[in-house]
Structure formats: C-alpha cells, structure tokens
Write a protein that holds these residues in place. Structure first.
Motif, PDB file in Angstrom:
ATOM      1  N   TYR A  14     -11.606 -16.465   8.329  1.00 38.00           N
ATOM      2  CA  TYR A  14     -12.674 -15.512   8.740  1.00 38.00           C
ATOM      3  C   TYR A  14     -13.840 -15.902   7.953  1.00 38.00           C
ATOM      4  CZ  TYR A  14     -14.562 -11.100   9.881  1.00 38.00           C
ATOM      5  OH  TYR A  14     -15.488  -9.976  10.378  1.00 38.00           O
ATOM      6  N   LYS A  15     -13.842 -15.846   6.692  1.00 41.34           N
ATOM      7  CA  LYS A  15     -15.121 -16.316   5.987  1.00 41.34           C
ATOM      8  C   LYS A  15     -15.898 -17.344   6.391  1.00 41.34           C
ATOM      9  CE  LYS A  15     -13.575 -13.643   1.867  1.00 41.34           C
ATOM     10  NZ  LYS A  15     -13.131 -13.655   0.600  1.00 41.34           N
ATOM     11  N   GLN A  16     -15.101 -18.597   6.647  1.00 36.21           N
ATOM     12  CA  GLN A  16     -15.738 -19.885   6.947  1.00 36.21           C
ATOM     13  C   GLN A  16     -16.486 -19.520   8.445  1.00 36.21           C
ATOM     14  OE1 GLN A  16     -12.139 -22.455   7.297  1.00 36.21           O
ATOM     15  NE2 GLN A  16     -13.122 -23.868   5.849  1.00 36.21           N
ATOM     16  N   VAL A  17     -15.825 -19.070   9.177  1.00 37.26           N
ATOM     17  CA  VAL A  17     -16.607 -19.033  10.599  1.00 37.26           C
ATOM     18  C   VAL A  17     -17.203 -17.565  11.021  1.00 37.26           C
ATOM     19  CG1 VAL A  17     -14.711 -20.524  11.459  1.00 37.26           C
ATOM     20  CG2 VAL A  17     -14.420 -18.184  11.701  1.00 37.26           C
ATOM     21  N   LEU A  18     -17.469 -16.847   9.993  1.00 43.02           N
ATOM     22  CA  LEU A  18     -18.059 -15.470   9.812  1.00 43.02           C
ATOM     23  C   LEU A  18     -19.321 -15.467  10.811  1.00 43.02           C
ATOM     24  CD1 LEU A  18     -17.948 -12.644   9.381  1.00 43.02           C
ATOM     25  CD2 LEU A  18     -19.216 -12.883   7.530  1.00 43.02           C
ATOM     26  N   LYS A  19     -20.223 -16.526  10.787  1.00 37.78           N
ATOM     27  CA  LYS A  19     -21.691 -16.482  11.638  1.00 37.78           C
ATOM     28  C   LYS A  19     -21.216 -16.659  13.058  1.00 37.78           C
ATOM     29  CE  LYS A  19     -24.612 -17.670   7.821  1.00 37.78           C
ATOM     30  NZ  LYS A  19     -25.651 -18.676   7.284  1.00 37.78           N
ATOM     31  N   ASP A  20     -19.997 -17.649  13.232  1.00 38.80           N
ATOM     32  CA  ASP A  20     -19.750 -18.041  14.687  1.00 38.80           C
ATOM     33  C   ASP A  20     -19.110 -16.537  15.171  1.00 38.80           C
ATOM     34  OD1 ASP A  20     -20.769 -20.755  14.656  1.00 38.80           O
ATOM     35  OD2 ASP A  20     -18.679 -21.235  13.473  1.00 38.80           O
ATOM     36  N   LEU A  21     -18.308 -15.829  14.494  1.00 45.36           N
ATOM     37  CA  LEU A  21     -17.676 -14.554  14.840  1.00 45.36           C
ATOM     38  C   LEU A  21     -18.684 -13.560  15.004  1.00 45.36           C
ATOM     39  CD1 LEU A  21     -14.548 -14.453  12.605  1.00 45.36           C
ATOM     40  CD2 LEU A  21     -14.398 -15.030  15.054  1.00 45.36           C
ATOM     41  N   GLU A  22     -19.952 -13.650  14.495  1.00 46.28           N
ATOM     42  CA  GLU A  22     -20.929 -12.605  14.546  1.00 46.28           C
ATOM     43  C   GLU A  22     -21.383 -12.732  16.109  1.00 46.28           C
ATOM     44  OE1 GLU A  22     -23.281 -12.839  11.089  1.00 46.28           O
ATOM     45  OE2 GLU A  22     -21.770 -11.613  10.055  1.00 46.28           O
ATOM     46  N   LYS A  23     -21.790 -14.118  16.441  1.00 47.56           N
ATOM     47  CA  LYS A  23     -22.170 -14.575  17.641  1.00 47.56           C
ATOM     48  C   LYS A  23     -21.528 -14.102  18.753  1.00 47.56           C
ATOM     49  CE  LYS A  23     -25.029 -18.470  15.805  1.00 47.56           C
ATOM     50  NZ  LYS A  23     -24.941 -19.846  15.400  1.00 47.56           N
ATOM     51  N   PRO A  62     -18.423 -23.770  17.540  1.00 51.79           N
ATOM     52  CA  PRO A  62     -18.209 -25.125  17.295  1.00 51.79           C
ATOM     53  C   PRO A  62     -16.827 -25.758  17.026  1.00 51.79           C
ATOM     54  CG  PRO A  62     -19.927 -24.083  15.979  1.00 51.79           C
ATOM     55  CD  PRO A  62     -19.371 -23.160  16.766  1.00 51.79           C
ATOM     56  N   LYS A  63     -16.604 -26.919  17.215  1.00 46.25           N
ATOM     57  CA  LYS A  63     -15.344 -27.510  17.281  1.00 46.25           C
ATOM     58  C   LYS A  63     -14.752 -27.361  15.842  1.00 46.25           C
ATOM     59  CE  LYS A  63     -12.536 -30.611  19.250  1.00 46.25           C
ATOM     60  NZ  LYS A  63     -12.268 -30.888  20.604  1.00 46.25           N
ATOM     61  N   ARG A  64     -15.659 -27.359  14.767  1.00 43.75           N
ATOM     62  CA  ARG A  64     -14.815 -27.259  13.549  1.00 43.75           C
ATOM     63  C   ARG A  64     -14.619 -25.773  13.437  1.00 43.75           C
ATOM     64  NH1 ARG A  64     -18.534 -24.217  11.658  1.00 43.75           N
ATOM     65  NH2 ARG A  64     -20.739 -24.515  11.770  1.00 43.75           N
ATOM     66  N   SER A  65     -15.110 -24.823  14.172  1.00 40.27           N
ATOM     67  CA  SER A  65     -14.533 -23.610  13.862  1.00 40.27           C
ATOM     68  C   SER A  65     -13.453 -22.912  14.711  1.00 40.27           C
ATOM     69  CB  SER A  65     -15.842 -22.448  14.428  1.00 40.27           C
ATOM     70  OG  SER A  65     -16.825 -22.546  13.568  1.00 40.27           O
ATOM     71  N   ILE A  66     -13.321 -23.695  15.829  1.00 42.18           N
ATOM     72  CA  ILE A  66     -11.952 -23.431  16.502  1.00 42.18           C
ATOM     73  C   ILE A  66     -10.803 -24.105  16.008  1.00 42.18           C
ATOM     74  CG2 ILE A  66     -12.304 -25.219  18.294  1.00 42.18           C
ATOM     75  CD1 ILE A  66     -10.583 -21.626  18.969  1.00 42.18           C
ATOM     76  N   ILE A  67     -11.294 -25.172  15.444  1.00 39.93           N
ATOM     77  CA  ILE A  67     -10.110 -26.025  14.747  1.00 39.93           C
ATOM     78  C   ILE A  67      -9.627 -25.141  13.410  1.00 39.93           C
ATOM     79  CG2 ILE A  67      -9.524 -28.109  13.352  1.00 39.93           C
ATOM     80  CD1 ILE A  67     -10.854 -29.693  15.547  1.00 39.93           C
TER      81      ILE A  67
END
Length: 143
Positions: free
Chosen positions: A114-123, A73-78
């Motif tokens: 890292y904590k904010q985007v953890l679910k995206d990192l798991e994917k 998601p854009k918010r995660s890459i930002i």
C-alpha cells in the motif's frame, strides 16, 4: 514472537516473481484476485487494521486486469498482485492457521505494498470517483 523481516521480504519477492508471470494471463490474474478476495472476506475480522487498504488494492487490481483502468505502472500492479499472492499463500513466514498471529506477516506485506503504490492509488481513486460521478450524472439526467 519476533518476525524475521528479511525472511518475509524474501517470500514477498517470490510472490512478485509469480505476479509478473500471472499478470500476462488475464484469466489467471482475475482468478488470483477472486481467490484473495474470498480469503479476505472470510478472514475480515483478522484483517481489521488493513481492511480498507485491501478493498482499494482489490479494486485497482480488478479494474487493471479487466482493462478498465490502465494508468497503473507495471511495477505497481506487480507489487499489488504480489501482495495478494503472498496473502493467498497459507504457508508463508507465519502460517495463516496460527491463531491471532497467522496474518501478522500478511498485514505487514499488504501495508508495505500500500505504501509503495500510494501515489498510484491516489490517482486511481480520483479516476474511480470521476467514473462514479459520471454514471450518477447520466442517470440523473436520463441520458
């Protein structure tokens, strides 16, 4: 030394604003990632507690900017790019040249990202493992 959490978060918000501009320029985003990686490698011993997280953040950012992984998601890459921009800044809440303490605020922000985007990192890790397994399978079969 007591860190001013709000001041750190305010600096991070500015870094995210820069990231939202940089992400539109593939070359500039790639250069930012490359510079942050260089700084991280140079200061690896000071980043011991967050090193493995940083490696993953660098990998997903690189794959996103290169167009290899677009499910982020854009918010995660930002947020990720914002964390790397914050890390790159030598003059932030705790200047990086201060021995021992110089990276305390950077580590705080990188852990926060890292904590904010953890679910995206798991994917991303699942996707990355699948890519690696596919390549190994192709090489093994000689296809």
């Amino acid at each position: 030394m007591k860190l001013n959490r709000q001041k750190i978060l305010d600096f991070f918000k500015k870094s995210e604003s820069k990231a939202s501009v940089i992400i539109k320029d593939k070359a500039q985003a790639s250069q930012t990632i490359k510079e942050a990686l260089g700084k991280a490698v140079t200061n690896k011993s000071d980043l011991d507690g967050v090193w493995s997280k940083m490696v993953l953040l660098f990998a997903v950012a690189k794959d996103y900017v290169n167009g290899d992984y677009t499910e982020l998601p854009k918010r995660s890459i930002i947020a990720i790019l914002g964390g790397l921009i914050y890390f790159l800044s030598p003059i932030d809440v705790v200047p990086d040249f201060i021995p021992v303490l110089g990276f305390v605020d950077d580590i705080f922000i990188l852990n926060l990202v890292y904590k904010q985007v953890l679910k995206d990192l798991e994917k991303y890790k699942i996707w990355k493992d699948a890519q690696t397994n596919f390549i190994e399978d192709v090489e093994r079969r000689g296809i």
